[in-house]
Design a protein around this motif. Structure first.
Motif, PDB file in Angstrom:
ATOM      1  N   THR A 172      56.558  -6.441  89.728  1.00  0.00           N
ATOM      2  CA  THR A 172      56.479  -6.316  91.181  1.00  0.00           C
ATOM      3  C   THR A 172      56.677  -4.853  91.575  1.00  0.00           C
ATOM      4  OG1 THR A 172      58.845  -6.646  91.512  1.00  0.00           O
ATOM      5  CG2 THR A 172      57.447  -8.630  91.470  1.00  0.00           C
ATOM      6  N   ALA A 173      56.270  -4.537  92.786  1.00  0.00           N
ATOM      7  CA  ALA A 173      56.456  -3.167  93.279  1.00  0.00           C
ATOM      8  C   ALA A 173      57.935  -2.753  93.241  1.00  0.00           C
ATOM      9  CB  ALA A 173      55.870  -3.018  94.670  1.00  0.00           C
ATOM     10  N   ILE A 198      61.516   5.475  92.706  1.00  0.00           N
ATOM     11  CA  ILE A 198      60.777   5.776  93.924  1.00  0.00           C
ATOM     12  C   ILE A 198      60.948   4.609  94.889  1.00  0.00           C
ATOM     13  CG2 ILE A 198      59.075   7.276  92.812  1.00  0.00           C
ATOM     14  CD1 ILE A 198      57.125   4.918  92.771  1.00  0.00           C
ATOM     15  N   HIS A 199      60.528   4.792  96.117  1.00  0.00           N
ATOM     16  CA  HIS A 199      60.611   3.745  97.126  1.00  0.00           C
ATOM     17  C   HIS A 199      59.590   2.646  96.799  1.00  0.00           C
ATOM     18  CE1 HIS A 199      60.296   1.840 101.077  1.00  0.00           C
ATOM     19  NE2 HIS A 199      61.525   2.322 101.282  1.00  0.00           N
ATOM     20  N   PRO A 200      59.916   1.368  97.036  1.00  0.00           N
ATOM     21  CA  PRO A 200      58.974   0.273  96.740  1.00  0.00           C
ATOM     22  C   PRO A 200      57.609   0.429  97.422  1.00  0.00           C
ATOM     23  CG  PRO A 200      61.141  -0.631  97.126  1.00  0.00           C
ATOM     24  CD  PRO A 200      61.224   0.837  97.448  1.00  0.00           C
ATOM     25  N   GLN A 201      57.584   0.963  98.647  1.00  0.00           N
ATOM     26  CA  GLN A 201      56.289   1.153  99.314  1.00  0.00           C
ATOM     27  C   GLN A 201      55.448   2.192  98.583  1.00  0.00           C
ATOM     28  OE1 GLN A 201      55.018  -0.784 101.613  1.00  0.00           O
ATOM     29  NE2 GLN A 201      53.116   0.365 101.502  1.00  0.00           N
ATOM     30  N   THR A 202      56.086   3.219  98.069  1.00  0.00           N
ATOM     31  CA  THR A 202      55.376   4.227  97.286  1.00  0.00           C
ATOM     32  C   THR A 202      54.806   3.586  96.030  1.00  0.00           C
ATOM     33  OG1 THR A 202      56.825   5.955  98.128  1.00  0.00           O
ATOM     34  CG2 THR A 202      55.607   6.456  96.113  1.00  0.00           C
ATOM     35  N   ALA A 203      55.582   2.728  95.390  1.00  0.00           N
ATOM     36  CA  ALA A 203      55.102   2.023  94.196  1.00  0.00           C
ATOM     37  C   ALA A 203      53.891   1.161  94.539  1.00  0.00           C
ATOM     38  CB  ALA A 203      56.218   1.173  93.595  1.00  0.00           C
ATOM     39  N   ARG A 204      53.946   0.448  95.662  1.00  0.00           N
ATOM     40  CA  ARG A 204      52.806  -0.384  96.086  1.00  0.00           C
ATOM     41  C   ARG A 204      51.547   0.450  96.258  1.00  0.00           C
ATOM     42  NH1 ARG A 204      56.858  -2.411  99.212  1.00  0.00           N
ATOM     43  NH2 ARG A 204      57.525  -4.471  98.539  1.00  0.00           N
ATOM     44  N   LYS A 205      51.687   1.589  96.941  1.00  0.00           N
ATOM     45  CA  LYS A 205      50.536   2.454  97.176  1.00  0.00           C
ATOM     46  C   LYS A 205      49.959   2.958  95.857  1.00  0.00           C
ATOM     47  CE  LYS A 205      50.719   5.472 100.544  1.00  0.00           C
ATOM     48  NZ  LYS A 205      51.230   6.541 101.439  1.00  0.00           N
ATOM     49  N   ARG A 206      50.832   3.346  94.940  1.00  0.00           N
ATOM     50  CA  ARG A 206      50.356   3.862  93.654  1.00  0.00           C
ATOM     51  C   ARG A 206      49.700   2.755  92.827  1.00  0.00           C
ATOM     52  NH1 ARG A 206      55.199   8.062  91.941  1.00  0.00           N
ATOM     53  NH2 ARG A 206      54.941   9.406  93.751  1.00  0.00           N
ATOM     54  N   LEU A 207      50.278   1.558  92.844  1.00  0.00           N
ATOM     55  CA  LEU A 207      49.684   0.444  92.103  1.00  0.00           C
ATOM     56  C   LEU A 207      48.313   0.082  92.675  1.00  0.00           C
ATOM     57  CD1 LEU A 207      52.868  -1.756  91.607  1.00  0.00           C
ATOM     58  CD2 LEU A 207      51.602  -0.508  89.836  1.00  0.00           C
ATOM     59  N   PHE A 217      40.742   1.985  88.452  1.00  0.00           N
ATOM     60  CA  PHE A 217      40.460   1.428  87.131  1.00  0.00           C
ATOM     61  C   PHE A 217      40.060  -0.040  87.128  1.00  0.00           C
ATOM     62  CE2 PHE A 217      43.467   4.959  86.430  1.00  0.00           C
ATOM     63  CZ  PHE A 217      42.614   5.788  85.725  1.00  0.00           C
ATOM     64  N   GLY A 218      40.278  -0.741  88.222  1.00  0.00           N
ATOM     65  CA  GLY A 218      39.839  -2.130  88.349  1.00  0.00           C
ATOM     66  C   GLY A 218      40.244  -3.025  87.193  1.00  0.00           C
ATOM     67  N   GLU A 219      39.276  -3.769  86.698  1.00  0.00           N
ATOM     68  CA  GLU A 219      39.534  -4.762  85.646  1.00  0.00           C
ATOM     69  C   GLU A 219      39.993  -4.151  84.326  1.00  0.00           C
ATOM     70  OE1 GLU A 219      39.578  -8.135  85.824  1.00  0.00           O
ATOM     71  OE2 GLU A 219      39.434  -7.715  87.970  1.00  0.00           O
ATOM     72  N   ARG A 220      39.730  -2.868  84.125  1.00  0.00           N
ATOM     73  CA  ARG A 220      40.170  -2.244  82.867  1.00  0.00           C
ATOM     74  C   ARG A 220      41.685  -2.297  82.715  1.00  0.00           C
ATOM     75  NH1 ARG A 220      37.349   3.451  82.768  1.00  0.00           N
ATOM     76  NH2 ARG A 220      37.752   3.288  84.981  1.00  0.00           N
ATOM     77  N   LEU A 221      42.401  -2.403  83.830  1.00  0.00           N
ATOM     78  CA  LEU A 221      43.860  -2.490  83.754  1.00  0.00           C
ATOM     79  C   LEU A 221      44.328  -3.765  83.067  1.00  0.00           C
ATOM     80  CD1 LEU A 221      44.817  -1.137  87.269  1.00  0.00           C
ATOM     81  CD2 LEU A 221      45.050   0.032  85.078  1.00  0.00           C
ATOM     82  N   SER A 222      43.460  -4.756  82.973  1.00  0.00           N
ATOM     83  CA  SER A 222      43.803  -6.013  82.298  1.00  0.00           C
ATOM     84  C   SER A 222      43.643  -5.902  80.789  1.00  0.00           C
ATOM     85  CB  SER A 222      42.911  -7.142  82.810  1.00  0.00           C
ATOM     86  OG  SER A 222      43.111  -7.318  84.187  1.00  0.00           O
ATOM     87  N   ASP A 223      43.017  -4.836  80.333  1.00  0.00           N
ATOM     88  CA  ASP A 223      42.736  -4.653  78.903  1.00  0.00           C
ATOM     89  C   ASP A 223      43.891  -3.894  78.237  1.00  0.00           C
ATOM     90  OD1 ASP A 223      41.690  -4.135  76.400  1.00  0.00           O
ATOM     91  OD2 ASP A 223      40.096  -2.813  77.120  1.00  0.00           O
ATOM     92  N   PRO A 224      44.610  -4.547  77.323  1.00  0.00           N
ATOM     93  CA  PRO A 224      45.743  -3.871  76.666  1.00  0.00           C
ATOM     94  C   PRO A 224      45.336  -2.591  75.938  1.00  0.00           C
ATOM     95  CG  PRO A 224      45.784  -6.214  76.201  1.00  0.00           C
ATOM     96  CD  PRO A 224      44.490  -5.932  76.901  1.00  0.00           C
ATOM     97  N   ALA A 225      44.162  -2.567  75.338  1.00  0.00           N
ATOM     98  CA  ALA A 225      43.711  -1.364  74.630  1.00  0.00           C
ATOM     99  C   ALA A 225      43.524  -0.203  75.610  1.00  0.00           C
ATOM    100  CB  ALA A 225      42.420  -1.647  73.874  1.00  0.00           C
TER     101      ALA A 225
END
Length: 53
Positions: free
Chosen positions: A6-7, A16-25, A32-40
């Protein structure tokens, strides 16, 4: 997002602040879209950020 974090959890780890984490995530998802689901891909993307040992 498939990171199973979670954020507020990310914010605590990064000190960092949770809102900053949300924005960065959201931005990572936009970039990167779906590539973030790829462990490699996540390993390759994270490797340059790891400290040298």
């Amino acid at each position: 997002m498939s990171w199973n974090r979670t954020a507020p959890e990310v914010a605590r780890v990064l000190d960092i602040h949770p809102q900053t984490a949300r924005k960065r995530l959201r931005r990572l998802e936009e970039l990167f879209g779906e590539r973030l689901s790829d462990p490699a891909f996540r390993f390759e993307a994270r490797s340059p950020c790891a400290p040298a040992r």
